[in-house]
Design a protein around this motif. Sequence first.
Motif, short mmCIF file in Angstrom:
data_model
loop_
_atom_site.label_atom_id
_atom_site.label_comp_id
_atom_site.label_asym_id
_atom_site.label_seq_id
_atom_site.Cartn_x
_atom_site.Cartn_y
_atom_site.Cartn_z
N CYS A 12 38.21 25.01 30.39
CA CYS A 12 37.29 24.61 29.37
C CYS A 12 35.95 24.73 29.65
CB CYS A 12 37.69 23.08 29.13
SG CYS A 12 39.11 22.64 28.37
N CYS A 13 35.41 24.59 30.92
CA CYS A 13 34.16 24.85 31.28
C CYS A 13 33.69 26.29 31.24
CB CYS A 13 33.94 24.35 32.72
SG CYS A 13 34.00 22.87 33.13
N VAL A 14 34.77 27.15 31.45
CA VAL A 14 34.56 28.81 31.29
C VAL A 14 34.27 29.03 29.91
CG1 VAL A 14 35.33 31.04 31.56
CG2 VAL A 14 35.61 29.33 33.30
N CYS A 15 35.03 28.33 29.17
CA CYS A 15 34.90 28.84 27.84
C CYS A 15 33.56 28.29 27.05
CB CYS A 15 36.10 27.93 26.74
SG CYS A 15 37.61 28.86 27.13
N ALA A 16 33.26 27.04 27.54
CA ALA A 16 31.95 26.50 27.14
C ALA A 16 30.90 27.27 27.58
CB ALA A 16 31.87 24.99 27.61
N SER A 17 30.97 27.69 28.86
CA SER A 17 29.79 28.57 29.56
C SER A 17 29.79 29.95 28.88
CB SER A 17 30.10 28.75 30.95
OG SER A 17 29.20 29.71 31.53
N GLU A 18 30.62 30.47 28.18
CA GLU A 18 30.95 31.64 27.53
C GLU A 18 30.18 31.62 26.28
OE1 GLU A 18 34.75 33.13 27.62
OE2 GLU A 18 34.70 34.16 29.75
N ASP A 19 30.58 30.62 25.65
CA ASP A 19 30.08 30.18 24.45
C ASP A 19 28.56 30.05 24.27
OD1 ASP A 19 30.49 29.74 21.33
OD2 ASP A 19 29.80 27.81 21.79
N ASP A 20 28.07 29.23 25.12
CA ASP A 20 26.61 28.81 25.29
C ASP A 20 25.90 30.14 25.60
OD1 ASP A 20 27.29 25.49 26.85
OD2 ASP A 20 27.28 26.33 24.67
N SER A 21 26.32 30.87 26.74
CA SER A 21 25.73 32.16 26.98
C SER A 21 26.18 33.33 26.17
CB SER A 21 25.74 32.33 28.35
OG SER A 21 27.13 32.41 28.95
N ALA A 22 26.37 33.22 24.88
CA ALA A 22 26.94 34.29 24.34
C ALA A 22 26.13 35.59 24.17
CB ALA A 22 27.24 33.75 22.76
N LEU A 23 24.82 35.18 24.26
CA LEU A 23 23.64 36.33 24.19
C LEU A 23 22.69 35.86 25.33
CD1 LEU A 23 22.73 36.67 20.48
CD2 LEU A 23 24.26 38.03 21.99
N PRO A 24 21.99 36.74 25.82
CA PRO A 24 21.04 36.49 26.96
C PRO A 24 19.93 35.64 26.50
CG PRO A 24 21.81 38.53 27.24
CD PRO A 24 22.12 38.19 25.88
N ARG A 25 19.39 34.51 27.23
CA ARG A 25 18.15 34.00 26.78
C ARG A 25 16.92 34.45 27.44
NH1 ARG A 25 19.51 29.61 23.35
NH2 ARG A 25 21.64 30.06 22.71
N THR A 27 13.08 33.38 28.45
CA THR A 27 12.09 32.24 28.30
C THR A 27 10.98 32.37 28.74
OG1 THR A 27 12.96 31.77 30.66
CG2 THR A 27 14.44 30.67 28.93
N ASP A 28 10.34 33.65 29.30
CA ASP A 28 8.92 33.83 29.50
C ASP A 28 8.53 35.25 29.15
OD1 ASP A 28 9.39 35.47 31.80
OD2 ASP A 28 10.11 33.78 32.58
N LEU A 29 7.40 35.31 28.87
CA LEU A 29 6.80 36.88 28.40
C LEU A 29 7.34 37.93 29.37
CD1 LEU A 29 5.33 38.11 26.20
CD2 LEU A 29 3.20 38.02 27.80
N THR A 30 7.27 37.54 30.47
CA THR A 30 7.71 38.65 31.58
C THR A 30 9.22 39.15 31.46
OG1 THR A 30 6.21 37.97 33.20
CG2 THR A 30 8.01 39.32 34.10
N ALA A 31 10.04 38.07 31.01
CA ALA A 31 11.26 38.35 30.73
C ALA A 31 11.70 39.18 29.35
CB ALA A 31 12.31 37.14 30.77
N VAL A 32 10.82 38.96 28.47
CA VAL A 32 10.85 39.52 27.19
C VAL A 32 10.49 41.03 27.25
CG1 VAL A 32 9.82 39.73 24.80
CG2 VAL A 32 10.52 37.52 25.91
N GLU A 33 9.33 41.33 28.01
CA GLU A 33 8.91 42.44 28.19
C GLU A 33 9.66 43.33 28.98
OE1 GLU A 33 4.92 41.71 29.88
OE2 GLU A 33 3.95 41.59 28.12
N ALA A 34 10.39 42.88 29.94
CA ALA A 34 11.41 43.46 30.73
C ALA A 34 12.57 43.92 30.14
CB ALA A 34 11.94 42.80 32.19
N TYR A 35 12.99 42.93 29.23
CA TYR A 35 13.86 43.36 28.25
C TYR A 35 13.73 44.54 27.52
CZ TYR A 35 18.36 42.03 26.01
OH TYR A 35 19.86 42.11 25.61
N ILE A 36 12.56 44.35 26.94
CA ILE A 36 12.48 45.39 25.82
C ILE A 36 12.40 46.79 26.46
CG2 ILE A 36 10.46 46.22 24.47
CD1 ILE A 36 9.78 43.46 23.62
#
Length: 256
Positions: A12-25, A27-36
């Motif tokens: 149950c925990c794994v399923c919930a985790s997979e559902d909650d993290s379906a897409l990377p989040r 949370t800061d400008l550095t992360a956004v720029e690195a992702y792009i």
Amino acid sequence: MRICVLVSLLACCVCASEDDSALPRLTDLTAVEAYIDSAEVVVIGFLESEQSRGYKELVAAAKRVAPVPVAICSVKELWADLSVPSDTIALFRKADNHQETLVVSEAKKLETDGLVNFISVNEVRYITEYNQVTAVGLFSSEVKTHLLLFANRGSKDYDELKERLGALAPEFTGKFLFVMVNGAVKSNARSLGYFGLKSGHLPRVGLYDGGSDMKWLLPEGQITTERVRDFCQSFLRGDLKEVKQAGAEVGAKTEL
């Protein structure tokens, strides 16, 4: 019994985790720029929450466009730094330093199929294979000059040439879009004919300038990185203007 209960809880925990993290989040400008910067084409959903319009559809679309990384940024304080006024789904591509945006509030319909189409149409890469879908993104780009590699898929040098020109493309970001035209596909016969070519003539390299509707072919011979680079630079210097156009004998203007 206790082991069975423990396994069930873990599942149950794994399923919930997979559902909650379906897409990377992000949370800061550095992360956004690195992702792009992490791939040639990426998509970011600037959506306030999982209840936002378009969130579920974007998660579903991400599974169907697997080669394209998709992430979510829900931190509204970051949106201003990125000129995002409201809930928006944005596609970033390196080939022409372009950002394509879909403002959620302006979309009459927001369905998974529509998002898949939005991503597929705008998925212009350092070297993009030409077809009816990618043609829309290629011809809507602000970069109007295309370096075209005409080659038959399945030929011994197809993959090698594609890789060679794809590696060269970053040198000309913002100046050319590099396009692969598969001469083995019947629907591409018109594109070949525009350059006076047939599938038996391939591989060849051509250059099309949408601003002037002029086109040239790299002279026959081995297709090397150095020759293609010189060909591109000759255009940028204006040296090709007086060179006879490719396929001039085929007559009237024909859209690729």
